[in-house]
Design an enzyme around this catalytic site. Structure first.
Site, short mmCIF file in Angstrom:
data_model
loop_
_atom_site.label_atom_id
_atom_site.label_comp_id
_atom_site.label_asym_id
_atom_site.label_seq_id
_atom_site.Cartn_x
_atom_site.Cartn_y
_atom_site.Cartn_z
N ASN A 9 0.91 -1.29 -0.10
CA ASN A 9 -0.17 -0.06 0.09
C ASN A 9 1.14 1.15 -0.17
O ASN A 9 1.54 1.76 1.08
CB ASN A 9 -0.80 -0.16 1.36
N LYS A 11 0.20 4.25 -0.35
CA LYS A 11 -0.50 5.42 0.35
C LYS A 11 -0.25 6.69 -0.69
O LYS A 11 -0.20 6.58 -1.68
CB LYS A 11 0.10 5.53 1.67
N HIS A 94 -9.09 0.99 5.09
CA HIS A 94 -8.16 1.42 5.59
C HIS A 94 -8.18 2.39 6.92
O HIS A 94 -8.94 3.03 6.87
CB HIS A 94 -6.86 1.67 4.62
N GLU A 96 -6.49 4.68 8.13
CA GLU A 96 -6.28 6.10 7.55
C GLU A 96 -7.54 6.67 7.13
O GLU A 96 -7.91 7.80 7.44
CB GLU A 96 -5.18 6.35 6.68
N GLU A 166 -5.35 -5.11 10.66
CA GLU A 166 -4.26 -4.04 11.05
C GLU A 166 -4.54 -3.26 12.15
O GLU A 166 -5.46 -2.44 12.34
CB GLU A 166 -4.30 -3.04 9.53
N GLY A 172 2.56 2.08 10.93
CA GLY A 172 3.45 3.20 10.63
C GLY A 172 4.23 3.59 11.95
O GLY A 172 4.80 4.74 11.94
N SER A 212 3.66 -2.34 10.30
CA SER A 212 4.90 -2.28 10.42
C SER A 212 5.70 -3.68 10.31
O SER A 212 6.54 -3.97 10.76
CB SER A 212 5.31 -2.00 12.00
#
Ligand code: PGA
Length: 249
Positions: A9, A11, A94, A96, A166, A172, A212
């Site tokens: 991904n 992003k 996701h 985010e 996730e 991240g 991560s």
């Protein structure tokens, strides 16, 4: 046998020429695992990525889409637009998107249906936040995300769904769920799917871990029986690192 998948991904990273360079670097890597490899560049670079990887086994996928077929939704992209440039898989849900763009499980239920109606496959992301885990609510949160966004589907639809667990606290942040934490949650997810759709569906759905994943920890995480691959953010932006992860399966 479940499909093993490693998806990158990207992003909001990589402009047009950087995308070209990274794709060239990925194409030069050799794959020694049998994992299906996917990359998700940003919208503006999807057509050139599709063209560059036309004769490759790497699938180009999208990071998001809107739930409507078309209409007055300034700035949005529809499933049929993606299909028209040969994109057949989309990441939905996701963290985010949920955190910064207020996507709810109800929005995601509509997006998933819209993707399937356009004969697209979905990589569906979900996972608990740190406070949920601290208060031992992680299983309840994950269960409700699955129930509210996916449990309107028919069993057959799961042929086109890949799940990506996730945990938000691991994305991240450099902090990874331990292989045991990942395995425990993946087993719980499979059990949750089985309780609604039966063992056959649960045993055949691929469940990826994301958060991560790096060259140094991929092998241990992927060695767990219910972990069928990974959704990779930061480490997917370096061809060597990404393929070390791909080959760790
Ligand atoms: P990360 O991102 O690998 O950089 O933690 C994972 C993701 O957001 O899918």
């Amino acid at each position: 046998m479940r499909t093993k998948i490693v998806a990158g991904n990207w992003k909001m990273n990589m402009n047009f020429s950087e995308t070209k360079d990274l794709i060239n670097a990925l194409s030069a890597q050799s794959q020694t695992s049998d994992a299906k490899v996917m990359i998700a560049p940003t919208y503006t670079n999807l057509p050139s990525a599709v063209e560059a990887l036309e004769n490759s086994s790497i699938e180009v996928i999208a990071q998001n889409m809107h739930f409507a077929e078309n209409g007055a939704y300034t700035g949005e992209i529809s499933a049929s637009m993606l299909k028209s440039i040969d994109i057949s898989t989309v990441i939905l849900g996701h963290s985010e998107r949920r955190a910064y763009f207020n996507e709810t499980d109800a929005d995601l239920a509509k997006k998933v249906s819209q993707a399937l109606a356009n004969e697209m496959a979905v990589v569906f992301c979900f996972g608990e936040e740190l406070e949920d885990r601290k208060s031992s609510q992680e299983e309840a949160v994950v269960k409700s995300q699955l129930k509210n966004a996916l449990f309107h589907l028919e069993a057959d639809d799961f042929k086109h769904i890949v799940l990506a667990y996730e945990p938000v606290w691991a994305i991240g942040t450099g902090e990874t769920a331990s292989p045991e934490q990942a395995q425990d949650m993946h087993a719980f997810i499979r059990k949750t799917i089985a309780s609604k759709y039966g063992d056959e569906v649960a045993d055949s759905v691929s469940i990826l871990y994301g958060g991560s994943v790096k060259p140094g920890n991929a092998q241990e995480i992927f060695s767990k029986p219910d972990v069928d691959g990974g959704l990779i953010g930061g480490a997917s932006l370096k061809a060597d690192d990404f393929f070390t992860i791909v080959n760790a399966i």
